[in-house]
Design a protein around this motif. Structure first.
Motif, PDB file in Angstrom:
ATOM      1  N   GLN A 174       0.803  -1.191   0.166  1.00 35.94           N
ATOM      2  CA  GLN A 174      -0.173   0.034  -0.029  1.00 35.94           C
ATOM      3  C   GLN A 174       0.994   1.197  -0.067  1.00 35.94           C
ATOM      4  O   GLN A 174       0.764   2.148  -0.870  1.00 35.94           O
ATOM      5  CB  GLN A 174      -0.898   0.004   1.300  1.00 35.94           C
ATOM      6  CG  GLN A 174      -1.984  -0.947   1.151  1.00 35.94           C
ATOM      7  CD  GLN A 174      -2.843  -1.118   2.587  1.00 35.94           C
ATOM      8  OE1 GLN A 174      -2.501  -0.441   3.284  1.00 35.94           O
ATOM      9  NE2 GLN A 174      -3.942  -1.844   2.366  1.00 35.94           N
ATOM     10  N   ARG A 175       2.016   1.201   1.009  1.00 34.38           N
ATOM     11  CA  ARG A 175       2.973   2.304   0.939  1.00 34.38           C
ATOM     12  C   ARG A 175       3.659   2.449  -0.423  1.00 34.38           C
ATOM     13  O   ARG A 175       3.746   3.613  -0.763  1.00 34.38           O
ATOM     14  CB  ARG A 175       3.820   2.224   2.036  1.00 34.38           C
ATOM     15  CG  ARG A 175       3.181   2.520   3.327  1.00 34.38           C
ATOM     16  CD  ARG A 175       3.940   2.358   4.351  1.00 34.38           C
ATOM     17  NE  ARG A 175       3.232   2.644   5.688  1.00 34.38           N
ATOM     18  CZ  ARG A 175       3.742   3.126   6.864  1.00 34.38           C
ATOM     19  NH1 ARG A 175       5.005   3.363   6.796  1.00 34.38           N
ATOM     20  NH2 ARG A 175       3.022   3.251   7.849  1.00 34.38           N
ATOM     21  N   ALA A 176       4.003   1.621  -0.919  1.00 36.43           N
ATOM     22  CA  ALA A 176       5.080   1.455  -2.083  1.00 36.43           C
ATOM     23  C   ALA A 176       4.027   2.103  -3.469  1.00 36.43           C
ATOM     24  O   ALA A 176       4.508   2.918  -4.289  1.00 36.43           O
ATOM     25  CB  ALA A 176       5.460   0.279  -2.720  1.00 36.43           C
ATOM     26  N   SER A 177       2.625   1.643  -3.556  1.00 36.85           N
ATOM     27  CA  SER A 177       1.902   1.912  -4.627  1.00 36.85           C
ATOM     28  C   SER A 177       1.054   3.363  -4.276  1.00 36.85           C
ATOM     29  O   SER A 177       0.570   3.877  -5.203  1.00 36.85           O
ATOM     30  CB  SER A 177       0.865   1.044  -4.987  1.00 36.85           C
ATOM     31  OG  SER A 177      -0.021   0.783  -4.075  1.00 36.85           O
ATOM     32  N   GLY A 178       0.788   3.566  -3.160  1.00 39.74           N
ATOM     33  CA  GLY A 178      -0.245   4.710  -2.701  1.00 39.74           C
ATOM     34  C   GLY A 178      -1.663   4.353  -3.095  1.00 39.74           C
ATOM     35  O   GLY A 178      -2.478   5.247  -3.315  1.00 39.74           O
ATOM     36  N   SER A 179      -1.917   3.143  -3.239  1.00 36.89           N
ATOM     37  CA  SER A 179      -3.301   2.793  -3.396  1.00 36.89           C
ATOM     38  C   SER A 179      -3.889   1.603  -2.419  1.00 36.89           C
ATOM     39  O   SER A 179      -3.001   1.026  -1.504  1.00 36.89           O
ATOM     40  CB  SER A 179      -3.313   2.239  -4.657  1.00 36.89           C
ATOM     41  OG  SER A 179      -2.529   0.899  -5.081  1.00 36.89           O
ATOM     42  N   PRO A 180      -5.024   1.106  -2.435  1.00 34.05           N
ATOM     43  CA  PRO A 180      -5.335  -0.219  -1.375  1.00 34.05           C
ATOM     44  C   PRO A 180      -4.581  -1.545  -1.565  1.00 34.05           C
ATOM     45  O   PRO A 180      -4.547  -2.250  -0.732  1.00 34.05           O
ATOM     46  CB  PRO A 180      -6.979  -0.156  -1.705  1.00 34.05           C
ATOM     47  CG  PRO A 180      -7.114   1.263  -2.333  1.00 34.05           C
ATOM     48  CD  PRO A 180      -5.981   1.601  -3.101  1.00 34.05           C
ATOM     49  N   TYR A 181      -4.055  -1.776  -2.946  1.00 30.72           N
ATOM     50  CA  TYR A 181      -3.630  -2.904  -3.268  1.00 30.72           C
ATOM     51  C   TYR A 181      -2.634  -2.699  -4.454  1.00 30.72           C
ATOM     52  O   TYR A 181      -2.693  -1.773  -5.098  1.00 30.72           O
ATOM     53  CB  TYR A 181      -4.465  -3.980  -3.453  1.00 30.72           C
ATOM     54  CG  TYR A 181      -5.461  -3.735  -4.729  1.00 30.72           C
ATOM     55  CD1 TYR A 181      -4.910  -4.347  -6.018  1.00 30.72           C
ATOM     56  CD2 TYR A 181      -6.490  -3.085  -4.733  1.00 30.72           C
ATOM     57  CE1 TYR A 181      -5.906  -4.188  -7.219  1.00 30.72           C
ATOM     58  CE2 TYR A 181      -7.457  -2.970  -5.830  1.00 30.72           C
ATOM     59  CZ  TYR A 181      -6.788  -3.325  -7.087  1.00 30.72           C
ATOM     60  OH  TYR A 181      -7.568  -3.354  -8.199  1.00 30.72           O
ATOM     61  N   LEU A 182      -1.579  -3.362  -4.679  1.00 28.19           N
ATOM     62  CA  LEU A 182      -0.538  -3.558  -5.591  1.00 28.19           C
ATOM     63  C   LEU A 182      -0.773  -4.824  -6.363  1.00 28.19           C
ATOM     64  O   LEU A 182      -0.689  -5.914  -5.786  1.00 28.19           O
ATOM     65  CB  LEU A 182       0.707  -3.243  -4.958  1.00 28.19           C
ATOM     66  CG  LEU A 182       1.749  -3.321  -6.039  1.00 28.19           C
ATOM     67  CD1 LEU A 182       1.828  -2.011  -6.814  1.00 28.19           C
ATOM     68  CD2 LEU A 182       3.124  -3.406  -5.248  1.00 28.19           C
TER      69      LEU A 182
END
Length: 82
Positions: A37-45
């Motif tokens: 989540q932190r790496a992508s800035g979204s709820p899932y990657l």
């Protein structure tokens, strides 16, 4: 008739880094752990795994860092694409 794909190619957003793999994916996942989540800035990657022996960078140099134990993340130094 089935068609077997033997080469997969991709690139980072700016095209500075290009890569290819000569084998089919071994798995795919929609990960929702806190690290992703932190790496992508979204709820899932969403990510796909390929056998390491079939993967190679064909242009540029991927910058890597260990974000957590056992997790190595890479990105482009030019555009920041993970």
């Amino acid at each position: 008739m089935s068609r077997k794909r033997t080469m997969n190619r991709g690139q980072r957003l700016c095209g500075h880094i290009r890569f290819e793999t000569s084998q089919a994916p071994s798995s795919a996942c929609h990960c929702h752990c806190e690290s992703c989540q932190r790496a992508s800035g979204s709820p899932y990657l969403t990510w796909v795994e390929f056998p390491i022996e079939s993967f190679r960078v064909t242009k540029g140099k991927l910058l890597e860092r260990q974000s957590s134990p056992g997790t190595l993340r890479g990105h482009c130094a030019r555009c920041g694409t993970t």
